[in-house]
Scaffold this active site. Structure first.
Site, PDB file in Angstrom:
ATOM      1  N   ASN A 244      26.411 -39.931  48.226  1.00  0.00           N
ATOM      2  CA  ASN A 244      26.436 -41.377  48.493  1.00  0.00           C
ATOM      3  C   ASN A 244      25.868 -41.736  49.864  1.00  0.00           C
ATOM      4  O   ASN A 244      26.126 -42.819  50.382  1.00  0.00           O
ATOM      5  CB  ASN A 244      27.879 -41.889  48.390  1.00  0.00           C
ATOM      6  CG  ASN A 244      28.787 -41.243  49.427  1.00  0.00           C
ATOM      7  OD1 ASN A 244      28.599 -40.084  49.778  1.00  0.00           O
ATOM      8  ND2 ASN A 244      29.764 -41.979  49.914  1.00  0.00           N
ATOM      9  N   GLU A 245      25.096 -40.821  50.443  1.00  0.00           N
ATOM     10  CA  GLU A 245      24.606 -41.031  51.811  1.00  0.00           C
ATOM     11  C   GLU A 245      23.917 -42.382  51.992  1.00  0.00           C
ATOM     12  O   GLU A 245      24.043 -43.026  53.036  1.00  0.00           O
ATOM     13  CB  GLU A 245      23.631 -39.909  52.216  1.00  0.00           C
ATOM     14  CG  GLU A 245      24.313 -38.619  52.639  1.00  0.00           C
ATOM     15  CD  GLU A 245      24.705 -37.732  51.471  1.00  0.00           C
ATOM     16  OE1 GLU A 245      24.604 -38.185  50.304  1.00  0.00           O
ATOM     17  OE2 GLU A 245      25.124 -36.586  51.723  1.00  0.00           O
TER      18      GLU A 245
HETATM   19  C1  LIG Z   1      22.704 -35.930  57.127  1.00  0.00           C
HETATM   20  C2  LIG Z   1      23.840 -35.524  56.221  1.00  0.00           C
HETATM   21  C3  LIG Z   1      24.560 -36.642  55.815  1.00  0.00           C
HETATM   22  C4  LIG Z   1      25.713 -36.807  55.230  1.00  0.00           C
HETATM   23  C5  LIG Z   1      26.565 -35.883  54.644  1.00  0.00           C
HETATM   24  C6  LIG Z   1      27.994 -36.312  54.731  1.00  0.00           C
HETATM   25  O1  LIG Z   1      28.782 -35.636  54.160  1.00  0.00           O
HETATM   26  S1  LIG Z   1      28.429 -37.688  55.676  1.00  0.00           S
HETATM   27  C7  LIG Z   1      30.142 -37.975  55.278  1.00  0.00           C
HETATM   28  C8  LIG Z   1      30.227 -38.825  54.087  1.00  0.00           C
HETATM   29  N1  LIG Z   1      31.580 -39.014  53.695  1.00  0.00           N
HETATM   30  C9  LIG Z   1      32.013 -40.160  53.222  1.00  0.00           C
HETATM   31  O2  LIG Z   1      31.319 -41.131  53.078  1.00  0.00           O
HETATM   32  C10 LIG Z   1      33.486 -40.210  52.891  1.00  0.00           C
HETATM   33  C11 LIG Z   1      34.148 -41.282  53.661  1.00  0.00           C
HETATM   34  N2  LIG Z   1      35.564 -41.291  53.343  1.00  0.00           N
HETATM   35  C12 LIG Z   1      36.050 -41.852  52.228  1.00  0.00           C
HETATM   36  O3  LIG Z   1      35.368 -42.357  51.362  1.00  0.00           O
HETATM   37  C13 LIG Z   1      37.543 -41.850  52.135  1.00  0.00           C
HETATM   38  O4  LIG Z   1      38.080 -41.561  53.382  1.00  0.00           O
HETATM   39  C14 LIG Z   1      38.085 -40.854  51.088  1.00  0.00           C
HETATM   40  C15 LIG Z   1      37.554 -39.444  51.310  1.00  0.00           C
HETATM   41  C16 LIG Z   1      37.753 -41.329  49.669  1.00  0.00           C
HETATM   42  C17 LIG Z   1      39.635 -40.810  51.235  1.00  0.00           C
HETATM   43  O5  LIG Z   1      40.143 -42.106  51.120  1.00  0.00           O
HETATM   44  P1  LIG Z   1      41.660 -42.385  51.546  1.00  0.00           P
HETATM   45  O6  LIG Z   1      41.911 -43.821  51.301  1.00  0.00           O
HETATM   46  O7  LIG Z   1      42.561 -41.390  50.903  1.00  0.00           O
HETATM   47  O8  LIG Z   1      41.707 -42.048  53.093  1.00  0.00           O
HETATM   48  P2  LIG Z   1      41.129 -42.925  54.315  1.00  0.00           P
HETATM   49  O9  LIG Z   1      39.840 -43.552  53.976  1.00  0.00           O
HETATM   50  O10 LIG Z   1      42.217 -43.794  54.810  1.00  0.00           O
HETATM   51  O11 LIG Z   1      40.830 -41.771  55.391  1.00  0.00           O
HETATM   52  C18 LIG Z   1      41.895 -41.045  56.001  1.00  0.00           C
HETATM   53  C19 LIG Z   1      41.425 -40.584  57.354  1.00  0.00           C
HETATM   54  O12 LIG Z   1      40.340 -39.660  57.197  1.00  0.00           O
HETATM   55  C20 LIG Z   1      39.233 -40.091  57.985  1.00  0.00           C
HETATM   56  N3  LIG Z   1      37.990 -39.687  57.311  1.00  0.00           N
HETATM   57  C21 LIG Z   1      37.589 -40.003  56.084  1.00  0.00           C
HETATM   58  N4  LIG Z   1      36.403 -39.444  55.804  1.00  0.00           N
HETATM   59  C22 LIG Z   1      36.053 -38.739  56.909  1.00  0.00           C
HETATM   60  C23 LIG Z   1      34.915 -37.929  57.238  1.00  0.00           C
HETATM   61  N5  LIG Z   1      33.900 -37.711  56.363  1.00  0.00           N
HETATM   62  N6  LIG Z   1      34.880 -37.355  58.449  1.00  0.00           N
HETATM   63  C24 LIG Z   1      35.888 -37.541  59.329  1.00  0.00           C
HETATM   64  N7  LIG Z   1      36.995 -38.298  59.070  1.00  0.00           N
HETATM   65  C25 LIG Z   1      37.062 -38.885  57.883  1.00  0.00           C
HETATM   66  C26 LIG Z   1      39.389 -41.597  58.044  1.00  0.00           C
HETATM   67  O13 LIG Z   1      38.674 -42.113  59.103  1.00  0.00           O
HETATM   68  C27 LIG Z   1      40.883 -41.721  58.223  1.00  0.00           C
HETATM   69  O14 LIG Z   1      41.185 -41.412  59.554  1.00  0.00           O
HETATM   70  P3  LIG Z   1      42.319 -42.214  60.324  1.00  0.00           P
HETATM   71  O15 LIG Z   1      42.347 -41.618  61.696  1.00  0.00           O
HETATM   72  O16 LIG Z   1      43.594 -41.985  59.558  1.00  0.00           O
HETATM   73  O17 LIG Z   1      41.921 -43.661  60.327  1.00  0.00           O
END
Ligand SMILES: CC/C=C\CC(=O)SCCNC(=O)CCNC(=O)[C@H](O)C(C)(C)COP(=O)(O)OP(=O)(O)OC[C@H]1O[C@@H](n2cnc3c(N)ncnc32)[C@H](O)[C@@H]1OP(=O)(O)O
Length: 229
Positions: A174-175
Site C-alpha cells: 500500500n506504499e
Molecule cells: C521504501 C519502502 C517503503 C515502504 C515499506 C513500508 O513497509 S512503510 C510502512 C508501511 N506501513 C503501514 O502503512 C502500516 C501503518 N499502520 C497501520 O496501518 C496500523 O497501525 C495497523 C498496522 C493496521 C495497526 O492498526 P491498530 O489500530 O491496531 O494500531 P495503531 O494504528 O493504533 O498503531 C499502534 C501503534 O503502532 C505504531 N505504528 C503503526 N505502524 C507502524 C510502523 N509501520 N512503524 C512504526 N510504528 C508503527 C502507531 O504509530 C501506534 O503508535 P503509538 O505510539 O501507540 O501512537
C-alpha cells in the site's frame, strides 16, 4: 543485476554473492549480521519441533511487529541458525500479537536518521528478503493479522501463504497510499506471485486486500518450488 533476477533453489545455499557487491555494498551476509547486535529482549520467538523438522518463528514486537533494524537483525540471525540446522526442513512465520502480522517497515527508522543509519536499516531490509527468498527450507507465512507494505513483502517472499479470514485484516503493498513508491524488488516479488496486471493495479491504487479477495486473485496458490537439499 537486480534483485528481481535472483533465482530460488539453485545449487548454492545462498543467493549469488555478486548481488551483495552491487546492491548491498561490501559483502557479505554474515559479516553484515555479525556487525550488528540484536536487542536483549527477543522480538521473535523461535520453536523448532525436532520430531517434524518444522520451526515456528513468532513475531512478538508490540505494538505492531514493525520491521525495525533490531527486528530485522534478529530475524536474519534466527533464520540463519535454522538454515544451518540440518534437522530443520521448514519454517512458519507468524505473529504472537492479536490482529497484526506485521505493520511493515518501522517508520521511525526512516525519519530523522543519519544517512549511515538509513543505509544500515535498508541493508537489513534487503538481507531479510535475500535470506527468506533464498532459503533452502520450505517457508510459510501464517498471516494472522494485518500485513501492509513490508509485512506483505515478507509474506510474499515465502513459498506459501495462509491468511486468517477477518474483514479487518488487510494485506498488500500500500506504499502509494503513503505517498511513496514500492521499490522494484517489492514489486517483482508480488509479480512473481499474482502476476503483472494484478500487481500493476494493486500498486497504482495502494490496495489492501481481504483474505477472500486475495484468494480470488491467486495470492495463495503459489507452490513450493524447491525442497531441502
Ligand atoms: C521504501 C519502502 C517503503 C515502504 C515499506 C513500508 O513497509 S512503510 C510502512 C508501511 N506501513 C503501514 O502503512 C502500516 C501503518 N499502520 C497501520 O496501518 C496500523 O497501525 C495497523 C498496522 C493496521 C495497526 O492498526 P491498530 O489500530 O491496531 O494500531 P495503531 O494504528 O493504533 O498503531 C499502534 C501503534 O503502532 C505504531 N505504528 C503503526 N505502524 C507502524 C510502523 N509501520 N512503524 C512504526 N510504528 C508503527 C502507531 O504509530 C501506534 O503508535 P503509538 O505510539 O501507540 O501512537
Amino acid at each position: 543485476m537486480g534483485f528481481g533476477t535472483v533465482s530460488r533453489g539453485g545449487s548454492s545455499r545462498w543467493p549469488d554473492q555478486r548481488l551483495c557487491t552491487v546492491e548491498m555494498g561490501p559483502p557479505c551476509h554474515t559479516s553484515c549480521l555479525s556487525r550488528r547486535k540484536s536487542s536483549s529482549s527477543p522480538k521473535i520467538k523461535v520453536d523448532l519441533d525436532s520430531s517434524t523438522g518444522i520451526a515456528v518463528m513468532k513475531f512478538q514486537s508490540p505494538p505492531v511487529n514493525s520491521l525495525s533494524l533490531d527486528f530485522l537483525t534478529e530475524f536474519c540471525i534466527s533464520l540463519e541458525k535454522l538454515e544451518m540446522d540440518r534437522s530443520c526442513r521448514g519454517v512458519v512465520v507468524t505473529s504472537a500479537l492479536p490482529k497484526i502480522f506485521s505493520a511493515g517497515l518501522d517508520i521511525m527508522e526512516m525519519y530523522g536518521k543519519s544517512p549511515e543509519r538509513c543505509g544500515e536499516f535498508w541493508k537489513a531490509v534487503q538481507e531479510m528478503w535475500l535470506k527468506l527468498y533464498g532459503s533452502n527450507m520450505v517457508t510459510i507465512a501464517a498471516i494472522n493479522g494485518s500485513s501492509p507494505a513490508g509485512g506483505c513483502l515478507m509474506a510474499l517472499t515465502c513459498d506459501y501463504r495462509i491468511m486468517a479470514e477477518n474483514p479487518r485484516y488487510g494485506i498488500g503493498l500500500n506504499e502509494t497510499q503513503l505517498g511513496i513508491v514500492a521499490p522494484f524488488w517489492f514489486k517483482d516479488t508480488m509479480v512473481n506471485t499474482v502476476g503483472h496486471r494484478t500487481t500493476e493495479l494493486a500498486l497504482e491504487l495502494g490496495l489492501l486486500y481481504s483474505a477472500p479477495d486475495a484468494l480470488r486473485l491467486a495470492w495463495w496458490t503459489s507452490w513450493c518450488r524447491r525442497t531441502r537439499c
